[in-house]
Design an enzyme around this catalytic site. Structure first.
Site, short mmCIF file in Angstrom:
data_model
loop_
_atom_site.label_atom_id
_atom_site.label_comp_id
_atom_site.label_asym_id
_atom_site.label_seq_id
_atom_site.Cartn_x
_atom_site.Cartn_y
_atom_site.Cartn_z
N ASN A 208 9.44 -10.36 9.52
CA ASN A 208 9.32 -8.95 9.12
C ASN A 208 10.46 -8.59 8.18
O ASN A 208 11.29 -9.42 7.85
CB ASN A 208 9.32 -8.05 10.37
N PRO A 303 8.38 -13.46 24.56
CA PRO A 303 9.04 -12.72 25.65
C PRO A 303 9.71 -11.46 25.11
O PRO A 303 10.25 -11.48 24.00
CB PRO A 303 10.10 -13.70 26.18
N ILE A 305 12.70 -9.56 25.11
CA ILE A 305 14.10 -9.82 25.51
C ILE A 305 14.70 -8.57 26.16
O ILE A 305 15.31 -8.63 27.22
CB ILE A 305 14.93 -10.24 24.27
O1 C5P Z 1 8.24 -2.64 22.07
P1 C5P Z 1 9.00 -2.69 20.79
O2 C5P Z 1 8.96 -4.06 20.12
O3 C5P Z 1 8.70 -1.61 19.81
O4 C5P Z 1 10.51 -2.44 21.26
C1 C5P Z 1 11.57 -2.51 20.36
C2 C5P Z 1 12.82 -2.85 21.12
O5 C5P Z 1 12.58 -3.99 21.94
C3 C5P Z 1 13.96 -3.25 20.22
O6 C5P Z 1 15.16 -2.87 20.85
C4 C5P Z 1 13.84 -4.76 20.14
O7 C5P Z 1 15.08 -5.38 19.85
C5 C5P Z 1 13.35 -5.11 21.53
N1 C5P Z 1 12.46 -6.28 21.60
C6 C5P Z 1 12.93 -7.42 22.21
N2 C5P Z 1 12.11 -8.52 22.33
C7 C5P Z 1 10.83 -8.48 21.86
C8 C5P Z 1 10.35 -7.31 21.24
C9 C5P Z 1 11.19 -6.23 21.13
O8 C5P Z 1 14.09 -7.48 22.63
N3 C5P Z 1 10.08 -9.55 21.99
#
Ligand code: C5P
Length: 423
Positions: A208, A303, A305
């Site tokens: 992205n 996953p 995180i």
């Molecule tokens: O659910 P969404 O992806 O919009 O959430 C964004 C938040 O979740 C951000 O803080 C991003 O760093 C974290 N995130 C994560 N692991 C993922 C997807 C998002 O830590 N696989």
């Protein structure tokens, strides 16, 4: 830098004009700046410029009776919490290296116990000169911070190393020298930043537009607040903020593994990374050939995180980010609750907003609170966000202390009442 005493020494060189901007930037950050100019510096810029910027009379001479009566040079040397020489000419570096004390600035450097930082600025041949290099090494070995020089075009028309760093770069390099007792001293802050790359084949990936700038700005601000910062970052083209421990990863799986390794002992976790939510179900061993008109990529979830960190037994204070193209507040609030976060920073993305640019605005949400930050530079936003995170974190610590003392009190009262019961 709030309230810190910085003695800014300006020596003779064309880069002296940049020192005026440096003085302004330091003041913007809350520092008190006292400028001391050498005679050669005054051939390039006038003291009036610095006086107007700092609101303090510029000191130029060891023999100025009125100035000495107001604050003697030894008092001035004690006043300084940091001495920054910018620009530092080859001549001044040589004098500093040899402990000469023939004018006010060199005397102050000999008389101070504050740390000293120099920002060399000179012609590239003067910088490469063996005497200059030996002097610089000598200063480094004594703990003097040598900031730069940068490489590039020079005022004399030559090209090479010898340019003074830009004022914002200098401010960033100077800040950690002052932040020995910040509010987060002794606390570990773990931050994820940048995009991830999810492998399609040996040469292609899904990713992205995240530049990592927001995460790096937060890492720098946290470091300036005294934290031990671990920054786990996807592929970005950014320099590591001074004093920050950086771990480079590519995929979400790698980021997750690096976070799990660094998590024990973490006080605050901040997920700024734009982690890929899906990855190709497998990574082809060889480059995929364009044989058909259409190609289907099957993706699977990665996953989360942030959610995993938040769900852990000994969870730190957890801050998430939400990048949304619509219904910002609603989506952000849903994520705050769904991922059980302590705070969420939401920003609008897409259509040239937020991703891969220097400006941003954030909507902060927590249970029972809301705040808007910006629009402003990501660097400034990082600092403002850091202040709010520290406030919320300290509030949670206070609440936890009150709850545990309440629980102890109840247990105590319970024990007494049970003793009071008839046997
Ligand atoms: O659910 P969404 O992806 O919009 O959430 C964004 C938040 O979740 C951000 O803080 C991003 O760093 C974290 N995130 C994560 N692991 C993922 C997807 C998002 O830590 N696989």
């Amino acid at each position: 830098m709030q309230g810190k005493h910085i003695l800014l020494g300006v020596t003779g060189g064309i880069a002296a004009y940049k020192a005026a901007d440096l003085a302004r930037r330091l003041i913007e950050r809350g520092a008190q700046v006292q400028v001391v100019m050498t005679a050669a510096a005054r051939k390039f810029v006038t003291p009036t410029t610095f006086q107007a910027l700092t609101g303090r009379a510029v000191r130029t001479s060891l023999w100025d009776a009125a100035a000495e009566a107001a604050m003697g040079h030894i008092e001035l040397a004690r006043w300084a919490e940091l001495v920054v020489i910018a620009p530092a000419s080859a001549d001044f570096i040589a004098r500093l290296a040899h402990g000469l004390a023939e004018d006010l600035l060199s005397t102050l450097c000999v008389a101070t116990s504050a740390p000293i930082a120099v920002a060399p600025a000179m012609n590239q041949l003067m910088w490469r000169n063996a005497a200059t290099q030996t002097n610089v090494e000598l200063l480094r070995s004594r703990g003097v911070q040598v900031l730069g020089p940068g490489i590039g075009g020079q005022a004399c028309g030559e090209y090479g190393a010898g340019r003074m760093l830009e004022s914002l770069e200098l401010v960033d390099a100077i800040a950690p020298l002052l932040s020995v007792a910040g509010p987060l001293k002794g606390r570990r802050v773990l931050i994820t930043a940048g995009p991830t790359r999810e492998c399609i084949d040996p040469v292609r990936f899904v990713s992205n537009r995240s530049s990592g700038k927001m995460g790096f700005a937060v890492a720098q601000a946290m470091q300036e607040a005294g934290a031990d910062v671990v920054l786990v970052t996807g592929p970005v083209c950014l320099p590591t903020p001074m004093g920050v421990q950086r771990v480079d990863v590519e995929s979400c799986e790698q980021m997750y593994a690096a976070v799990q390794r660094a998590l024990p002992g973490t006080a605050i976790f901040i997920g700024t990374a734009a982690v890929a939510d899906y990855r190709p179900i497998s990574c082809a061993e060889q480059k995929i050939k364009k044989r058909n008109d259409k190609l289907n990529l099957e993706l699977t979830r990665t996953p989360d995180i942030l959610a995993q960190v938040s769900a852990g037994a000994r969870r730190p204070f957890v801050v998430g980010f939400a990048a949304e193209t619509e219904a910002l507040e609603q989506h952000a609030r849903e994520k705050l609750l769904a991922k059980n976060l302590d705070l969420i920073a939401a920003n609008e993305v897409g259509h040239t907003k937020a991703f891969d640019c220097d400006q941003n605005a954030l909507l902060l949400l927590w249970r029972g609170g809301r705040m808007e930050l910006g629009p402003t530079s990501k660097r400034e936003l990082g600092r403002q966000l850091t202040r709010v995170i520290i406030e919320r974190y300290e509030q949670r610590e206070r609440d936890a202390r009150v709850a545990s003392s309440g629980a102890q009190g109840e247990a105590h009262t319970g024990a007494e009442s049970s003793r009071a019961q008839p046997r």
